[in-house]
Design a protein around this motif. Structure first.
Motif, PDB file in Angstrom:
ATOM      1  N   TYR A  36       0.257  -1.015  -0.330  1.00  0.00           N
ATOM      2  CA  TYR A  36      -0.371  -0.362  -0.229  1.00  0.00           C
ATOM      3  C   TYR A  36       0.777   1.302  -0.023  1.00  0.00           C
ATOM      4  O   TYR A  36       2.046   1.014  -0.058  1.00  0.00           O
ATOM      5  CB  TYR A  36      -1.081   0.206   0.931  1.00  0.00           C
ATOM      6  N   GLU A  42      -4.453  10.850   4.888  1.00  0.00           N
ATOM      7  CA  GLU A  42      -5.037   9.892   4.214  1.00  0.00           C
ATOM      8  C   GLU A  42      -5.178   8.686   4.498  1.00  0.00           C
ATOM      9  O   GLU A  42      -4.621   7.985   4.688  1.00  0.00           O
ATOM     10  CB  GLU A  42      -4.749  10.196   2.663  1.00  0.00           C
ATOM     11  N   GLY A  43      -6.405   7.904   3.522  1.00  0.00           N
ATOM     12  CA  GLY A  43      -6.819   6.406   3.966  1.00  0.00           C
ATOM     13  C   GLY A  43      -5.318   5.407   2.910  1.00  0.00           C
ATOM     14  O   GLY A  43      -4.801   6.163   1.510  1.00  0.00           O
ATOM     15  N   PRO A  44      -4.805   4.391   3.548  1.00  0.00           N
ATOM     16  CA  PRO A  44      -3.483   3.967   2.297  1.00  0.00           C
ATOM     17  C   PRO A  44      -4.240   3.386   1.356  1.00  0.00           C
ATOM     18  O   PRO A  44      -5.730   2.884   0.947  1.00  0.00           O
ATOM     19  CB  PRO A  44      -3.067   2.280   2.803  1.00  0.00           C
ATOM     20  N   PHE A 103       0.167  -4.935   9.044  1.00  0.00           N
ATOM     21  CA  PHE A 103       1.682  -3.966   8.453  1.00  0.00           C
ATOM     22  C   PHE A 103       3.177  -3.740   8.985  1.00  0.00           C
ATOM     23  O   PHE A 103       3.181  -4.074  10.353  1.00  0.00           O
ATOM     24  CB  PHE A 103       0.707  -2.864   8.626  1.00  0.00           C
TER      25      PHE A 103
ATOM     26  N   PHE B  34     -12.858  -4.010   8.829  1.00  0.00           N
ATOM     27  CA  PHE B  34     -11.735  -3.463   9.757  1.00  0.00           C
ATOM     28  C   PHE B  34     -11.402  -1.752   9.941  1.00  0.00           C
ATOM     29  O   PHE B  34     -11.371  -0.965   9.394  1.00  0.00           O
ATOM     30  CB  PHE B  34     -10.019  -3.548   9.289  1.00  0.00           C
ATOM     31  N   TYR B  36      -8.699   0.829  11.678  1.00  0.00           N
ATOM     32  CA  TYR B  36      -7.899   0.951  12.522  1.00  0.00           C
ATOM     33  C   TYR B  36      -7.426   2.327  13.027  1.00  0.00           C
ATOM     34  O   TYR B  36      -8.442   3.356  12.701  1.00  0.00           O
ATOM     35  CB  TYR B  36      -7.217   1.082  11.444  1.00  0.00           C
ATOM     36  N   GLN B  38      -3.604   5.346  13.558  1.00  0.00           N
ATOM     37  CA  GLN B  38      -2.890   5.456  13.226  1.00  0.00           C
ATOM     38  C   GLN B  38      -2.439   6.658  13.718  1.00  0.00           C
ATOM     39  O   GLN B  38      -3.054   7.539  13.300  1.00  0.00           O
ATOM     40  CB  GLN B  38      -2.216   5.408  11.960  1.00  0.00           C
ATOM     41  N   LEU B  44      -0.325   1.794  11.093  1.00  0.00           N
ATOM     42  CA  LEU B  44      -1.344   1.176  11.118  1.00  0.00           C
ATOM     43  C   LEU B  44      -1.490   0.159  12.616  1.00  0.00           C
ATOM     44  O   LEU B  44      -1.066  -0.628  12.379  1.00  0.00           O
ATOM     45  CB  LEU B  44      -2.662   0.955  10.451  1.00  0.00           C
ATOM     46  N   PHE B  91      -6.131   8.725  13.723  1.00  0.00           N
ATOM     47  CA  PHE B  91      -6.107   8.956  12.869  1.00  0.00           C
ATOM     48  C   PHE B  91      -7.035   7.613  12.464  1.00  0.00           C
ATOM     49  O   PHE B  91      -6.353   6.768  12.422  1.00  0.00           O
ATOM     50  CB  PHE B  91      -5.056   9.481  11.375  1.00  0.00           C
ATOM     51  N   ILE B  93      -9.128   4.757  10.475  1.00  0.00           N
ATOM     52  CA  ILE B  93      -9.409   4.199   9.050  1.00  0.00           C
ATOM     53  C   ILE B  93      -9.262   3.182   9.496  1.00  0.00           C
ATOM     54  O   ILE B  93      -9.642   2.166   9.995  1.00  0.00           O
ATOM     55  CB  ILE B  93      -7.895   4.356   8.054  1.00  0.00           C
ATOM     56  N   PHE B 103      -9.403  -2.725   1.009  1.00  0.00           N
ATOM     57  CA  PHE B 103      -9.659  -1.139   0.392  1.00  0.00           C
ATOM     58  C   PHE B 103      -9.707  -0.127   1.781  1.00  0.00           C
ATOM     59  O   PHE B 103     -10.661  -0.335   2.611  1.00  0.00           O
ATOM     60  CB  PHE B 103     -10.299  -0.644  -0.448  1.00  0.00           C
ATOM     61  N   PHE B 104      -8.940   0.884   1.622  1.00  0.00           N
ATOM     62  CA  PHE B 104      -9.511   2.026   2.869  1.00  0.00           C
ATOM     63  C   PHE B 104     -10.729   2.745   2.567  1.00  0.00           C
ATOM     64  O   PHE B 104      -9.964   3.313   1.402  1.00  0.00           O
ATOM     65  CB  PHE B 104      -8.167   2.508   3.191  1.00  0.00           C
ATOM     66  N   GLY B 105     -10.598   3.489   3.347  1.00  0.00           N
ATOM     67  CA  GLY B 105     -11.166   4.805   3.339  1.00  0.00           C
ATOM     68  C   GLY B 105     -10.127   5.958   3.718  1.00  0.00           C
ATOM     69  O   GLY B 105      -8.838   5.930   4.026  1.00  0.00           O
ATOM     70  N   PRO B 106     -11.199   7.108   3.459  1.00  0.00           N
ATOM     71  CA  PRO B 106      -9.722   7.946   3.401  1.00  0.00           C
ATOM     72  C   PRO B 106      -9.333   8.446   4.589  1.00  0.00           C
ATOM     73  O   PRO B 106      -9.075   9.446   4.927  1.00  0.00           O
ATOM     74  CB  PRO B 106     -10.525   8.940   2.215  1.00  0.00           C
ATOM     75  N   GLY B 107      -9.999   8.233   5.378  1.00  0.00           N
ATOM     76  CA  GLY B 107      -9.391   8.680   7.028  1.00  0.00           C
ATOM     77  C   GLY B 107     -10.528   9.069   7.370  1.00  0.00           C
ATOM     78  O   GLY B 107     -11.135  10.132   7.603  1.00  0.00           O
ATOM     79  N   ARG B 109      -9.099  12.319  10.890  1.00  0.00           N
ATOM     80  CA  ARG B 109      -8.694  12.755  11.679  1.00  0.00           C
ATOM     81  C   ARG B 109      -9.736  13.048  13.230  1.00  0.00           C
ATOM     82  O   ARG B 109     -10.781  14.578  12.851  1.00  0.00           O
ATOM     83  CB  ARG B 109      -8.011  13.928  11.075  1.00  0.00           C
TER      84      ARG B 109
END
Lengths: 113, 113
Positions: A36, A42-44, A103, B34, B36, B38, B44, B91, B93, B103-107, B109
């Motif tokens: 990733y 931002e998300g990965p 990770f 999932f 996470y 960070q 993560l 952060f 995610i 596939f990850f979301g944009p997170g 904050r």
């Protein structure tokens, strides 16, 4: 106990050259590996993956190599571009674990123009 | 690739209040999502696995009563940080996997004052 390790916190490469990012793992149950790319806040973003039944997977400028006997994988980016500058995480998952990802700690890649 | 959205993208709240973060899979159904978090310059950390129609599975050290997860439908999981404190600032995610690749979301904050 870190099951996925990225021993290089940072890497600098000249534009146009090859970037090689390395990742080691200890859990022999891992059977799927992913790379990733992540920008701050931002998300990965998923880049490329490889199953343990393969030793190489290529997608455009990105190639992932897997050496199961050494429990090592690497991501090759060629040619490197300034836009590739980001943190790169390798991740691994095992069958039967709901595909949870473990990770590595990430490698900051800087591609110099 | 598959699209995962998160809302809000950033939130500031007072200590003691609760904050809800939504994670949606936009173009696929996800029985598992999932969550996470960070911290700056760190990897993560998986907090919990959200299962549609059943209780979430929390990682060791993550307080279930503090981080409430609800996976009410195949496209929506929510994370509620209850009685937030400054140390919860991070952060957050989410991710979902239509197949092997997550596939990850944009997170989101979160800043707790």
């Amino acid at each position: 106990d870190q099951q996925v390790k990225q021993n290089s916190p940072s890497l600098s490469v000249q534009e146009g050259r090859i970037s090689i990012l390395n990742c080691d793992y200890t859990n022999s149950m891992f059977d799927y590996f992913l790379w990733y790319k992540k920008y701050p806040a931002e998300g990965p973003t998923f880049l490329i993956s490889i199953s343990s039944i393969k030793d190489k997977n290529e997608d455009g400028r990105f190639t992932v190599f897997l050496n199961k006997s050494a429990k090592h994988l690497s991501l090759h980016i060629v040619p490197s571009q300034p836009g590739d500058s980001a943190v790169y995480f390798c991740a691994a998952s095992a069958e039967g674990s709901a595909r949870q990802l473990t990770f590595g700690s990430g490698t900051q890649l800087t591609v110099l123009p | 690739g598959a699209v995962v959205s998160q809302h809000p993208s950033w939130v500031i709240c007072k200590s003691g209040t609760s904050v809800k973060i939504e994670c949606r899979s936009l173009d696929f159904q996800a029985t598992t999502m999932f969550w996470y978090r960070q911290f700056p310059k760190q990897s993560l950390m998986l907090m919990a696995t959200s299962n549609e129609g059943s209780k979430a599975t929390y990682e060791q050290g993550v307080e279930k009563d503090k981080f409430l997860i609800n996976h009410a439908s195949l496209t929506l999981s929510t994370l509620t940080v209850t009685s937030a404190h400054p140390e919860d600032s991070s952060f957050y995610i989410c991710s979902a996997a239509p197949a092997h690749e997550q596939f990850f979301g944009p997170g989101t904050r979160l800043t707790v004052l």
